[in-house]
Design an enzyme around this catalytic site. Structure first.
Site, PDB file in Angstrom:
ATOM      1  N   HIS A  84       0.747  -1.118  -0.094  1.00 48.08           N
ATOM      2  CA  HIS A  84       0.035  -0.017   0.105  1.00 48.08           C
ATOM      3  C   HIS A  84       0.837   1.405  -0.084  1.00 48.08           C
ATOM      4  O   HIS A  84       1.867   1.383   0.804  1.00 48.08           O
ATOM      5  CB  HIS A  84      -0.767   0.029   1.082  1.00 48.08           C
ATOM      6  CG  HIS A  84      -2.042   1.045   1.136  1.00 48.08           C
ATOM      7  ND1 HIS A  84      -3.166   0.839   0.657  1.00 48.08           N
ATOM      8  CD2 HIS A  84      -1.970   2.192   1.632  1.00 48.08           C
ATOM      9  CE1 HIS A  84      -4.023   1.856   0.685  1.00 48.08           C
ATOM     10  NE2 HIS A  84      -3.034   3.121   1.376  1.00 48.08           N
ATOM     11  N   ALA A  85       0.743   2.071  -0.847  1.00 49.59           N
ATOM     12  CA  ALA A  85       1.740   3.294  -1.291  1.00 49.59           C
ATOM     13  C   ALA A  85       1.783   4.173   0.123  1.00 49.59           C
ATOM     14  O   ALA A  85       0.317   4.525   0.677  1.00 49.59           O
ATOM     15  CB  ALA A  85       1.165   4.355  -2.287  1.00 49.59           C
ATOM     16  N   HIS A  91       0.400  12.329  -5.288  1.00 51.54           N
ATOM     17  CA  HIS A  91      -0.423  12.489  -4.017  1.00 51.54           C
ATOM     18  C   HIS A  91       0.684  12.202  -2.928  1.00 51.54           C
ATOM     19  O   HIS A  91       0.738  12.978  -1.868  1.00 51.54           O
ATOM     20  CB  HIS A  91      -1.466  11.277  -4.016  1.00 51.54           C
ATOM     21  CG  HIS A  91      -2.117  11.100  -2.497  1.00 51.54           C
ATOM     22  ND1 HIS A  91      -2.973  11.896  -2.137  1.00 51.54           N
ATOM     23  CD2 HIS A  91      -1.707  10.297  -1.601  1.00 51.54           C
ATOM     24  CE1 HIS A  91      -3.276  11.609  -1.033  1.00 51.54           C
ATOM     25  NE2 HIS A  91      -2.620  10.513  -0.699  1.00 51.54           N
ATOM     26  N   GLU A  92       1.377  10.942  -3.255  1.00 57.32           N
ATOM     27  CA  GLU A  92       2.291  10.664  -1.877  1.00 57.32           C
ATOM     28  C   GLU A  92       3.365  11.858  -1.907  1.00 57.32           C
ATOM     29  O   GLU A  92       3.737  11.928  -0.975  1.00 57.32           O
ATOM     30  CB  GLU A  92       3.166   9.323  -2.357  1.00 57.32           C
ATOM     31  CG  GLU A  92       1.897   8.251  -2.389  1.00 57.32           C
ATOM     32  CD  GLU A  92       1.260   8.067  -1.010  1.00 57.32           C
ATOM     33  OE1 GLU A  92       1.628   8.329   0.007  1.00 57.32           O
ATOM     34  OE2 GLU A  92       0.051   7.578  -1.019  1.00 57.32           O
ATOM     35  N   HIS A 116       2.652  14.643   0.276  1.00 53.38           N
ATOM     36  CA  HIS A 116       2.916  14.443   1.726  1.00 53.38           C
ATOM     37  C   HIS A 116       4.520  14.690   2.110  1.00 53.38           C
ATOM     38  O   HIS A 116       4.744  15.334   2.790  1.00 53.38           O
ATOM     39  CB  HIS A 116       2.750  12.933   2.215  1.00 53.38           C
ATOM     40  CG  HIS A 116       1.370  12.275   2.283  1.00 53.38           C
ATOM     41  ND1 HIS A 116       0.573  13.073   3.041  1.00 53.38           N
ATOM     42  CD2 HIS A 116       0.859  11.449   1.531  1.00 53.38           C
ATOM     43  CE1 HIS A 116      -0.660  12.179   3.101  1.00 53.38           C
ATOM     44  NE2 HIS A 116      -0.453  11.416   2.013  1.00 53.38           N
ATOM     45  N   GLU A 119      -3.455  14.856   3.320  1.00 54.74           N
ATOM     46  CA  GLU A 119      -3.957  14.119   2.236  1.00 54.74           C
ATOM     47  C   GLU A 119      -4.444  14.934   0.932  1.00 54.74           C
ATOM     48  O   GLU A 119      -4.142  14.425  -0.210  1.00 54.74           O
ATOM     49  CB  GLU A 119      -5.082  13.156   2.274  1.00 54.74           C
ATOM     50  CG  GLU A 119      -5.058  12.229   3.634  1.00 54.74           C
ATOM     51  CD  GLU A 119      -3.898  11.111   3.340  1.00 54.74           C
ATOM     52  OE1 GLU A 119      -3.904  10.912   2.153  1.00 54.74           O
ATOM     53  OE2 GLU A 119      -3.328  10.890   4.092  1.00 54.74           O
ATOM     54  N   HIS A 169      -6.999   0.123   5.651  1.00 57.07           N
ATOM     55  CA  HIS A 169      -6.998   1.201   6.892  1.00 57.07           C
ATOM     56  C   HIS A 169      -7.820   0.762   7.997  1.00 57.07           C
ATOM     57  O   HIS A 169      -7.334   1.088   9.111  1.00 57.07           O
ATOM     58  CB  HIS A 169      -7.424   2.527   6.281  1.00 57.07           C
ATOM     59  CG  HIS A 169      -6.727   3.026   5.063  1.00 57.07           C
ATOM     60  ND1 HIS A 169      -6.995   2.435   3.773  1.00 57.07           N
ATOM     61  CD2 HIS A 169      -6.049   4.055   4.954  1.00 57.07           C
ATOM     62  CE1 HIS A 169      -6.163   3.285   3.085  1.00 57.07           C
ATOM     63  NE2 HIS A 169      -5.567   3.883   3.628  1.00 57.07           N
ATOM     64  N   TYR A 182      -9.319  11.399   4.569  1.00 55.11           N
ATOM     65  CA  TYR A 182      -9.679  11.321   3.024  1.00 55.11           C
ATOM     66  C   TYR A 182     -10.814  11.981   2.848  1.00 55.11           C
ATOM     67  O   TYR A 182     -10.982  12.461   1.487  1.00 55.11           O
ATOM     68  CB  TYR A 182      -9.579   9.840   2.724  1.00 55.11           C
ATOM     69  CG  TYR A 182      -8.467   8.988   2.966  1.00 55.11           C
ATOM     70  CD1 TYR A 182      -7.123   9.354   2.205  1.00 55.11           C
ATOM     71  CD2 TYR A 182      -8.257   8.036   3.962  1.00 55.11           C
ATOM     72  CE1 TYR A 182      -6.086   8.627   2.549  1.00 55.11           C
ATOM     73  CE2 TYR A 182      -7.126   7.554   4.348  1.00 55.11           C
ATOM     74  CZ  TYR A 182      -5.856   7.710   3.627  1.00 55.11           C
ATOM     75  OH  TYR A 182      -4.822   7.266   4.071  1.00 55.11           O
TER      76      TYR A 182
END
Length: 615
Positions: free
Chosen positions: A337-338, A367-368, A371, A395, A497, A507
């Site tokens: 999971h990324a 997206h990552e 962060h 997020e 999750h 999210y």
């Protein structure tokens, strides 16, 4: 008079003592923040080692280090009680003490905390190790979620094959951990009460620093629900045309295994089946990426380039040296999971992602990296503030870039989209494709936490835990499982999750607030003007905008040093989270869908599902 004088002297002495104590408290916080960064770094290294190579030795080490940190946090908690921090002058000092006084699971007794870590590891490890049998060859039982099962779920159009993988996965990823999940809920509740909260639901909601937050989200969701119901009705209408009445009913909930995603959280993988104008090409550059020799490394380099084009921080060398951006081929089990990781030193940030060369993964990369950019922007802050203004902000950052990257304008700019004409039909297609990800996700995200809140608050009898989950999914998303589920099954932990104790409201908040960020960034970049049809919100590309970058920098560098409305205000002058920007983005689609559904006499809404039986 003498008594009054004595009282004044005593008050003065007390206030001088408090001033002196506050000076000492500031020094205490400076040292504590440094110590916490050091210790959290050690814990994060142990977690990284385990997540990237799941074995008993790494699990043992991770749990030992976590227990050590929890013990230290208990000592800190005892120290903090010696300070009269609620009476201090400095808002900053009070904010730091308040944040540090929350112990989380560390409030549990030593044996309970060890039990908690073991319980969580068991659920996470189970999820990561799930293997199922091949639909066409029952002797081949080594298929993992990533990439084998996901590939079938996203590409197969055979309902029986999809059902086969759905059932096997949910049985192994969800039902298998029911005993551990029950224990987890008990320990979560115990920890919440030790932290002076009524339940784990209130612990999670407290991160948003607003007692009306739950109600605000309900209100925003009610605003967006009519658009969701139009999308849902249209998708069901088109799937009936493809699969027939036997598989998809006219008025019932959607069978979730047909929606291109194991959890039916986003439906863009079935866009080719339900696209409003099938003759118009859909924007999917996956094939072009492969053709042009894209690699996971190149995808991350492009993400880095997007941030630097806005005058934001370049990825440090440590990132490239220590990240895992492709699935290792040495046979180890790992959590694919990324995820983005902050190691609380300077410039030690990493991503772990089993990257595939596809369009959707290109968006995930951005997206990552959002962060990572956040980590880098607030790394000068004291440890206690090295987190997002609220979990949803963290997020949302990368998703603003993903919205921009996914526009035809940007994909043309980077040479992945050629000869694409964005006429009205292509625009509706593109908006519909985006809605299959962004609008469809909202009810799903809401139910992930509404469900867990109800368990944490003790609102659902254990004998009804599974059907309560499906009832919420039906009520909010209008979907149902492909087969009848009972209380012998337990399906919620089949979502990572839920198995990993990750709050999901972040999210939902992100998917609402990212449109607020995006709209403001687009205006700052000169890319959106509501009065100019040549500058629509849904084809705005903020690449290269220093003005948008400066607004991000201002907000991100604050970390959690101020309440989130202050951070939002620093970005765009607003202080309230609202659904207006998301509604504005999808307005042309709403108009089209309402007319199209009325023309085709499409049923809006859904009848009750009979796919979960309690008794």
């Amino acid at each position: 008079m003498k008594l009054l004088l004595l009282a004044l002297v005593a008050t003065l002495a007390l206030s001088q003592a408090l001033v002196k104590e506050e000076i000492e408290a500031k020094e205490y916080l400076t040292n504590l923040n440094k110590e916490l960064a050091k210790r959290t770094n050690v814990e994060t290294e142990a977690s990284w080692a385990y997540a990237s190579n799941i074995n008993d030795e790494n699990e043992k080490k991770k749990n030992e280090v976590s227990a050590e940190l929890a013990k230290f946090m208990k000592e800190v908690s005892a120290d903090i009680k010696k300070f009269n921090w609620r009476s201090y002058q400095s808002e900053d000092v009070k904010r730091q003490f308040k944040a540090l006084s929350k112990l989380g699971y560390a409030a549990l007794s030593e044996s309970d905390y060890a039990d908690f870590l073991e319980t969580l590891s068991a659920m996470e490890s189970n999820f990561a190790k799930v293997k199922v049998c091949d639909y066409k060859n029952s002797n081949k039982c080594d298929l993992a979620l990533e990439p084998e099962i996901e590939e079938v779920i996203t590409t197969s159009r055979d309902p029986e094959e999809l059902k086969h993988y759905w059932v096997q996965f949910y049985d192994k990823a969800g039902t298998a951990v029911r005993p551990q999940f029950e224990r987890y809920v008990e320990l979560n509740t115990k920890a919440a009460k030790l932290n002076n909260f009524t339940s784990g639901a209130e612990v999670w909601l407290d991160e948003y620093e607003d007692s009306t937050f739950e109600k605000q989200l309900e209100d925003i969701f009610d605003e967006i629900r009519p658009l969701y119901e139009q999308v849902h009705g249209y998708v069901r209408y088109r799937l009936r045309k493809h699969y027939g009445d036997e598989v998809v009913s006219e008025k019932g909930p959607l069978p979730m295994h047909l929606l291109g995603n194991m959890w039916a959280q986003q439906w863009s993988e079935i866009a080719a089946l339900v696209s409003p104008f099938p003759d118009k090409p859909l924007v999917d550059v996956s094939h072009e990426m492969v053709k042009q020799g894209y690699t996971p490394l190149k995808m991350f380099q492009m993400g880095d380039d997007f941030f630097t084009s806005m005058n934001l921080t370049k990825l440090p060398q440590n990132f490239w040296d220590k990240s895992i951006i492709e699935k290792p081929t040495d046979g180890r089990d790992l959590i694919c999971h990324a995820s983005a990781w902050d190691f609380y030193l300077t410039d030690d940030v990493r991503i772990k992602q089993c990257t595939q060369v596809t369009q959707s993964q290109l968006f995930t990369v951005h997206h990552e990296l959002g962060h990572i950019q956040y980590f880098l922007q607030y790394q000068h802050q004291p440890f206690v503030y090295r987190t997002g203004a609220n979990p949803g902000f963290h997020e949302a950052v990368g998703d603003v870039l993903s919205l921009s990257v996914s526009t035809p304008k940007h994909l043309e700019r980077i040479g992945l989209l050629k000869n694409f004409v964005l006429d009205e039909e292509a625009r509706i297609n593109q908006l519909f494709l985006t809605a299959l990800d962004k609008i469809v996700f909202l009810p799903f995200a809401f139910t992930m936490d509404k469900y867990r809140w109800s368990l944490f608050r003790g609102e659902v009898d254990k004998s009804k835990w599974n059907c309560a989950f499906w009832k919420l999914r039906e009520e909010y998303s209008g979907i149902e499982p492909p087969v009848v589920r009972t209380e012998k099954d337990f399906d919620a932990p089949a979502k990572y999750h839920v198995s990993a104790d990750v709050e999901y409201l972040r999210y939902l908040v992100s998917f609402i607030i990212q449109f607020q960020f995006y709209k403001s960034a687009c205006i700052k970049a000169g890319q959106y003007d509501a009065k100019n049809p040549d500058l629509p919100l849904d084809n705005c590309d903020i690449y290269g905008s220093a003005a948008a970058g400066a607004a991000f920098q201002k907000m991100l560098s604050m970390g959690a040093s101020k309440p989130w409305p202050d951070a939002l205000e620093a970005f765009n002058g607003e202080r309230i989270m609202t659904g207006k920007a998301i509604a504005e983005f999808f307005e042309p689609l709403r108009v089209w869908l309402e007319a199209e559904n009325a023309k085709n006499k499409v049923h809006i809404g859904w009848t009750t599902s009979n796919k979960c039986v309690s008794s």
